[in-house]
Write a protein that holds these residues in place. Structure first.
Motif, PDB file in Angstrom:
ATOM      1  N   GLY A 121     -12.942 -46.613  58.651  1.00  0.00           N
ATOM      2  CA  GLY A 121     -13.314 -45.851  57.669  1.00  0.00           C
ATOM      3  C   GLY A 121     -14.069 -46.349  56.469  1.00  0.00           C
ATOM      4  O   GLY A 121     -14.832 -45.684  55.720  1.00  0.00           O
ATOM      5  N   ALA A 122     -14.157 -47.681  56.170  1.00  0.00           N
ATOM      6  CA  ALA A 122     -14.869 -48.382  55.269  1.00  0.00           C
ATOM      7  C   ALA A 122     -16.430 -48.262  55.548  1.00  0.00           C
ATOM      8  O   ALA A 122     -17.316 -48.172  54.806  1.00  0.00           O
ATOM      9  N   ASN A 123     -16.595 -47.936  56.769  1.00  0.00           N
ATOM     10  CA  ASN A 123     -18.360 -47.701  57.169  1.00  0.00           C
ATOM     11  C   ASN A 123     -18.483 -46.202  57.448  1.00  0.00           C
ATOM     12  O   ASN A 123     -19.360 -46.026  58.091  1.00  0.00           O
ATOM     13  N   GLY A 124     -17.526 -45.555  56.936  1.00  0.00           N
ATOM     14  CA  GLY A 124     -17.817 -43.951  56.978  1.00  0.00           C
ATOM     15  C   GLY A 124     -17.077 -43.104  57.945  1.00  0.00           C
ATOM     16  O   GLY A 124     -17.659 -41.895  58.267  1.00  0.00           O
ATOM     17  N   SER A 125     -16.310 -43.886  58.983  1.00  0.00           N
ATOM     18  CA  SER A 125     -15.497 -42.904  59.847  1.00  0.00           C
ATOM     19  C   SER A 125     -14.746 -41.896  59.270  1.00  0.00           C
ATOM     20  O   SER A 125     -14.086 -42.225  58.593  1.00  0.00           O
ATOM     21  N   ARG A 126     -14.750 -40.864  59.948  1.00  0.00           N
ATOM     22  CA  ARG A 126     -13.942 -39.583  59.530  1.00  0.00           C
ATOM     23  C   ARG A 126     -13.017 -39.240  60.522  1.00  0.00           C
ATOM     24  O   ARG A 126     -11.767 -38.502  60.455  1.00  0.00           O
ATOM     25  N   ALA A 127     -13.468 -39.426  61.927  1.00  0.00           N
ATOM     26  CA  ALA A 127     -12.563 -39.220  62.954  1.00  0.00           C
ATOM     27  C   ALA A 127     -11.326 -40.186  63.338  1.00  0.00           C
ATOM     28  O   ALA A 127     -10.529 -39.840  64.019  1.00  0.00           O
ATOM     29  N   ILE A 128     -11.440 -41.290  62.885  1.00  0.00           N
ATOM     30  CA  ILE A 128     -10.529 -42.321  63.169  1.00  0.00           C
ATOM     31  C   ILE A 128      -9.998 -42.848  61.955  1.00  0.00           C
ATOM     32  O   ILE A 128     -10.840 -43.459  61.051  1.00  0.00           O
ATOM     33  N   ARG A 129      -8.809 -42.876  61.709  1.00  0.00           N
ATOM     34  CA  ARG A 129      -8.153 -43.387  60.479  1.00  0.00           C
ATOM     35  C   ARG A 129      -7.803 -44.829  60.751  1.00  0.00           C
ATOM     36  O   ARG A 129      -6.959 -45.233  61.203  1.00  0.00           O
ATOM     37  N   THR A 130      -8.459 -45.727  59.608  1.00  0.00           N
ATOM     38  CA  THR A 130      -8.067 -46.948  59.746  1.00  0.00           C
ATOM     39  C   THR A 130      -7.722 -47.457  58.318  1.00  0.00           C
ATOM     40  O   THR A 130      -8.219 -48.380  57.618  1.00  0.00           O
TER      41      THR A 130
END
Length: 458
Positions: free
Chosen positions: A55-64
């Motif tokens: 998420g910190a690098n922009g992921s929307r499909a994977i929740r971290t």
């Protein structure tokens, strides 16, 4: 006994105050020692995790959420590179602080029937940190599974618990060595593997809470095959890959809780990164190409988060160019450890980058595809020297092509600016020739460049 003698010998080679330990880092390490003790280091190394998978690098499909929280409470590095675009050489670079071509491991990855490995004379992070540090490698080794390269305790680790190579290779067993265990093996439960690794890491942290330690937690996830646990299966819109990454994130959250419960957070640096870009699944974000993809950033640029409460300012973000081989000299500096006198390092101490937001100490980074110089990265520019097309490995720079990208404004490396910046091209081509002549003769294969059709270039 032989390993202890070797580590003592390495320590004796070190000269007090040797180059590589910065004044800044020594001052900070003295301050840390005055407060409590030398710092702990934990490196969580994912396998094939893409730049765009957190998420910190922009992921929307994977929740971290736990990885993102580490980034929010620490430092997010946006331009961190692995030292190779595939597994074995990248791990060699991380542990030795050297371009993998210097260690003889730049060519492909070690397969199950191979007998090569990381040369015993190479100096690794645990050997630099010395005997006053407890050290463990938990997870995947992939730097040689036959003597004298095996088990990892021959390279300075006190404990090994994990696999000899990738979990898609056969035969496969889970091994334990060190800490009073001579050598054992057991069957592998693929579904429980990530949990087993984190659980053993937790035991190591607990057992060494009262002394400085170095833990390399080298996960097999999210490298294929993918085996989500029942707890996470079917939860991510990114399929099994997303489920596996979310499991890693959850386990990281538990590891952080343990560190804080033991009141070790002010004595511990945690690094979360990946060995290279994603393979058949996963996201590079907006970066071009993937694992093994010649000179493009998608195979090399990786997530990199550093957490160190009280030392690394919360909410920090840096675009300084760094590489995983910087960890060895950086950990040495932060621990106040001198480097062996004659050790040739390519990595540099980036403690000032982590702690104070300083610029990169690197003028340029060299990206290798196997044993060939594939690209050169400076702060602003990227010169791509090799690429693949269908069945061809194209030595672009050697046949006169100039591919120059302003990666600050064009991180996807979409638009070639070579004709607009001839002076930059000239300088980059000079670097290319210098690096090619310096490094490529060190390769063990020494494959010639070939034109489409098979003609070898001189």
């Amino acid at each position: 006994m032989m390993e202890l003698d070797r580590r003592s010998l390495l320590a004796s080679l070190a000269v007090a105050g040797a180059g590589g330990v910065s004044t800044l880092a020594l001052a900070r390490s003295k301050d840390s020692a005055a407060r409590r003790r030398p710092p702990n280091f934990i490196v969580v190394l994912a396998d094939d995790l893409g730049y765009g998978d957190i998420g910190a690098n922009g992921s929307r499909a994977i929740r971290t959420p736990n990885i993102d929280r580490l980034a929010a409470d620490g430092l997010l590095m946006t331009d961190a590179y692995a030292s190779a675009n595939i597994c074995t050489p990248s791990r060699a670079g991380l542990l030795t602080g050297r371009y993998p071509i210097r260690t003889g491991l730049a060519w492909q990855v070690i397969q199950a029937d191979d007998t090569n490995g990381l040369p015993p004379e190479e100096v690794t992070i645990p050997e630099v940190l010395g005997d006053d540090y407890a050290s463990a490698l938990i997870g995947k080794w992939h730097l040689g599974h036959t003597p004298p390269y095996w088990p990892p305790t021959v390279q300075g680790f006190d404990l090994f618990f994990g696999l000899p190579y990738s979990h898609d290779m056969k035969p496969l067993s889970l091994y334990t060595a060190g800490e009073g265990v001579e050598f054992t093996q057991e069957d592998v439960d693929m579904v429980a593997l990530t949990q087993r690794f984190f659980a053993r890491a937790g035991e190591f942290v607990d057992a060494n809470r009262d002394r400085p330690f170095f833990l390399m937690l080298a996960l097999t996830a999210p490298h294929i095959p993918l085996h989500p646990t029942k707890e996470h299966a079917g939860h991510s819109p990114a399929g099994d890959y997303g489920d596996v990454v979310e499991e890693v994130d959850a386990e990281l959250g538990r590891l952080r809780e343990q560190i804080e419960r033991l009141d070790l957070q002010n004595d511990t640096y945690v690094i979360v990164t990946s060995d290279n870009g994603p393979w058949f699944e996963g996201s590079t974000g907006e970066l071009r190409d993937r694992k093994g993809g010649a000179g493009w950033d998608g195979g090399y640029r990786v997530p990199f988060i550093a957490w160190g409460p009280g030392r690394i300012p919360a909410g920090s973000r840096s675009s300084a160019i760094t590489m995983n081989f910087d960890l060895l000299p950086t950990f040495a500096a932060l621990a106040g450890k001198p480097l062996p006198k004659d050790l040739v390092l390519d990595g540099k101490d980036i403690s000032a980058v982590l702690l104070d937001g300083a610029p990169s100490p690197h003028e340029a980074l060299v990206l290798f595809d196997n044993e060939k110089v594939a690209a050169i990265r400076t702060d602003r520019w990227k010169f791509v020297a090799r690429s693949y097309y269908r069945g061809y490995d194209l030595p672009l720079a050697r046949i006169g092509a100039n591919l120059l990208f302003d990666v600050r404004s064009d991180p996807g490396e979409d638009y070639n600016l070579a004709t607009r910046h001839p002076k930059v091209v000239k300088a980059m081509r000079a670097r290319f020739e210098q690096y090619r002549q310096t490094y490529e003769p060190l390769g063990r294969k020494k494959e010639p460049d070939r034109l489409p059709g098979g003609k070898a270039l001189p």
